[in-house]
Scaffold this motif. Structure first.
Motif, short mmCIF file in Angstrom:
data_model
loop_
_atom_site.label_atom_id
_atom_site.label_comp_id
_atom_site.label_asym_id
_atom_site.label_seq_id
_atom_site.Cartn_x
_atom_site.Cartn_y
_atom_site.Cartn_z
N PRO A 1 -6.64 -33.13 -14.45
CA PRO A 1 -5.92 -34.09 -13.60
C PRO A 1 -4.47 -34.31 -14.01
O PRO A 1 -3.63 -34.63 -13.17
CB PRO A 1 -6.72 -35.38 -13.76
CG PRO A 1 -8.04 -34.98 -14.28
CD PRO A 1 -7.82 -33.72 -15.06
N ALA A 2 -4.16 -34.11 -15.29
CA ALA A 2 -2.80 -34.37 -15.77
C ALA A 2 -1.80 -33.31 -15.31
O ALA A 2 -0.62 -33.60 -15.18
CB ALA A 2 -2.80 -34.46 -17.29
N THR A 3 -2.27 -32.09 -15.04
CA THR A 3 -1.33 -31.01 -14.73
C THR A 3 -1.52 -30.36 -13.36
O THR A 3 -0.67 -29.59 -12.94
CB THR A 3 -1.42 -29.89 -15.79
OG1 THR A 3 -2.75 -29.36 -15.78
CG2 THR A 3 -1.09 -30.43 -17.18
N THR B 1 -1.26 -39.32 -7.20
CA THR B 1 -1.50 -40.37 -8.20
C THR B 1 -2.99 -40.68 -8.34
O THR B 1 -3.42 -41.23 -9.34
CB THR B 1 -0.74 -41.66 -7.84
OG1 THR B 1 -1.15 -42.10 -6.54
CG2 THR B 1 0.76 -41.44 -7.86
N THR B 2 -3.78 -40.30 -7.34
CA THR B 2 -5.24 -40.48 -7.41
C THR B 2 -5.81 -39.70 -8.59
O THR B 2 -6.79 -40.12 -9.20
CB THR B 2 -5.90 -40.03 -6.09
OG1 THR B 2 -5.30 -40.73 -5.01
CG2 THR B 2 -7.39 -40.27 -6.10
N LEU B 3 -5.19 -38.57 -8.91
CA LEU B 3 -5.67 -37.74 -10.01
C LEU B 3 -5.71 -38.51 -11.32
O LEU B 3 -6.63 -38.36 -12.12
CB LEU B 3 -4.81 -36.48 -10.16
CG LEU B 3 -4.86 -35.51 -8.99
CD1 LEU B 3 -3.79 -34.44 -9.14
CD2 LEU B 3 -6.23 -34.89 -8.86
N SER B 4 -4.71 -39.35 -11.56
CA SER B 4 -4.65 -40.11 -12.81
C SER B 4 -5.69 -41.23 -12.84
O SER B 4 -5.97 -41.78 -13.90
CB SER B 4 -3.25 -40.69 -13.03
OG SER B 4 -2.95 -41.61 -11.99
N ARG B 5 -6.27 -41.56 -11.70
CA ARG B 5 -7.27 -42.63 -11.63
C ARG B 5 -8.70 -42.10 -11.58
O ARG B 5 -9.62 -42.88 -11.31
CB ARG B 5 -7.00 -43.51 -10.42
CG ARG B 5 -5.69 -44.28 -10.50
CD ARG B 5 -5.59 -45.28 -9.37
NE ARG B 5 -5.83 -44.66 -8.08
CZ ARG B 5 -4.94 -44.53 -7.12
NH1 ARG B 5 -3.73 -45.00 -7.27
NH2 ARG B 5 -5.26 -43.94 -5.97
N VAL C 1 -14.48 -38.61 -8.93
CA VAL C 1 -14.61 -37.29 -8.33
C VAL C 1 -13.82 -37.29 -7.02
O VAL C 1 -13.66 -38.33 -6.38
CB VAL C 1 -16.11 -36.94 -8.10
CG1 VAL C 1 -16.74 -37.84 -7.08
CG2 VAL C 1 -16.30 -35.49 -7.71
N LEU C 2 -13.31 -36.12 -6.65
CA LEU C 2 -12.67 -35.94 -5.35
C LEU C 2 -13.68 -35.19 -4.47
O LEU C 2 -14.29 -34.22 -4.92
CB LEU C 2 -11.39 -35.11 -5.46
CG LEU C 2 -10.32 -35.63 -6.42
CD1 LEU C 2 -9.16 -34.64 -6.50
CD2 LEU C 2 -9.84 -37.00 -6.00
N ALA C 3 -13.85 -35.66 -3.25
CA ALA C 3 -14.77 -35.01 -2.32
C ALA C 3 -13.97 -34.37 -1.20
O ALA C 3 -13.03 -34.97 -0.69
CB ALA C 3 -15.76 -36.02 -1.75
N ASP C 4 -14.32 -33.17 -0.84
CA ASP C 4 -13.67 -32.47 0.26
C ASP C 4 -14.43 -32.77 1.55
O ASP C 4 -15.64 -33.01 1.53
CB ASP C 4 -13.64 -30.97 0.01
CG ASP C 4 -12.78 -30.24 1.01
OD1 ASP C 4 -11.55 -30.27 0.85
OD2 ASP C 4 -13.33 -29.67 1.97
N VAL C 5 -13.73 -32.76 2.68
CA VAL C 5 -14.40 -32.99 3.96
C VAL C 5 -15.46 -31.93 4.23
O VAL C 5 -16.40 -32.18 4.98
CB VAL C 5 -13.39 -33.08 5.13
CG1 VAL C 5 -12.51 -34.29 5.00
CG2 VAL C 5 -12.58 -31.81 5.26
N VAL D 1 -14.62 -32.06 -6.67
CA VAL D 1 -13.65 -31.72 -7.70
C VAL D 1 -13.69 -32.82 -8.74
O VAL D 1 -13.54 -34.00 -8.41
CB VAL D 1 -12.22 -31.60 -7.11
CG1 VAL D 1 -11.22 -31.26 -8.19
CG2 VAL D 1 -12.19 -30.57 -5.98
N LEU D 2 -13.90 -32.43 -10.01
CA LEU D 2 -13.96 -33.41 -11.08
C LEU D 2 -13.21 -32.91 -12.30
O LEU D 2 -12.90 -31.74 -12.39
CB LEU D 2 -15.41 -33.76 -11.43
CG LEU D 2 -16.33 -32.63 -11.82
CD1 LEU D 2 -17.15 -33.05 -13.02
CD2 LEU D 2 -17.27 -32.37 -10.68
N PRO D 3 -12.89 -33.80 -13.23
CA PRO D 3 -12.14 -33.38 -14.42
C PRO D 3 -12.91 -32.33 -15.24
O PRO D 3 -14.14 -32.36 -15.31
CB PRO D 3 -11.97 -34.67 -15.22
CG PRO D 3 -12.08 -35.76 -14.20
CD PRO D 3 -13.07 -35.26 -13.19
N ASN D 4 -12.16 -31.42 -15.87
CA ASN D 4 -12.77 -30.36 -16.67
C ASN D 4 -13.73 -30.90 -17.73
O ASN D 4 -14.77 -30.30 -17.99
CB ASN D 4 -11.69 -29.52 -17.34
CG ASN D 4 -11.03 -28.55 -16.40
OD1 ASN D 4 -11.62 -28.16 -15.39
ND2 ASN D 4 -9.81 -28.16 -16.70
#
Length: 180
Positions: A12-14, A29-33, A39-43, A87-90
């Motif tokens: 998320p940082a890069t 900025t959602t990435l930092s939160r 998690v990010l969900a795709d449509v 999509v989630l952090p490594n």
């Protein structure tokens, strides 16, 4: 609701420095939160997903985990590298899914770098140190994904042709028997 989906891990940082995300609801900025449970969900995963939804999952490593949707992407499941799933952090991908290897790494050339020369230098380095790795630009990735889809399509065409041949033999034999 039970289903399976693709899951991608990100840093998320890069990520926003090297890849342009297509947001439906959220921003870079959602990435930092994302935190430890975001998690990010795709449509492509769910058209009805909303920020704040809780997702309970059983991972391939046998762990039961819960994530909270922090952002919604619209990457497109056909050619978006991060599209169609979650999509989630490594760090969470490693711990929850027991993933050890990277599938792809995004690079951005420094300002003023000559793309052809820089890519050639990267290719030489990869050949020497990581012979299984290869570089691809955005168009080459799209072509590779389209090629995989085309292979499946050709298989379906072959099976369709085979079924037509079998049907023609059936018609010919039926006519021959009726005449005989």
């Amino acid at each position: 609701k039970r289903s399976t989906t693709s899951v991608s891990g990100i840093d998320p940082a890069t990520l926003a420095q090297t890849y342009t995300l297509k947001w439906k609801d959220g921003s870079d900025t959602t990435l930092s939160r994302l935190g430890s449970d975001g998690v990010l969900a795709d449509v492509g995963f769910s058209k009805s997903a909303k920020i704040g939804d809780r997702l309970r999952m059983l991972t391939p490593s046998g762990r039961r985990v819960t994530y909270t949707v922090r952002g919604l992407l619209d990457e497109g499941s056909s050619f978006g590298l991060l599209g169609g799933g979650l999509v989630l952090p490594n760090a969470r991908l490693r711990s929850d899914f027991d993933a050890k290897d990277d599938s792809f790494v995004f690079l951005r050339f420094a300002d003023g770098a000559q793309p052809t020369q820089t890519r050639a230098a990267i290719d030489r380095l990869l050949k020497a140190r990581f012979p299984d790795a290869e570089t691809q630009d955005r168009e080459q990735v799209k072509e590779a994904q389209a090629g995989q889809i085309n292979q499946l399509l050709y298989l379906i065409y072959a099976l369709l042709a085979l079924s037509i041949i079998v049907a023609l033999f059936g018609i010919v034999l039926t006519l021959a028997l009726s005449i005989f």
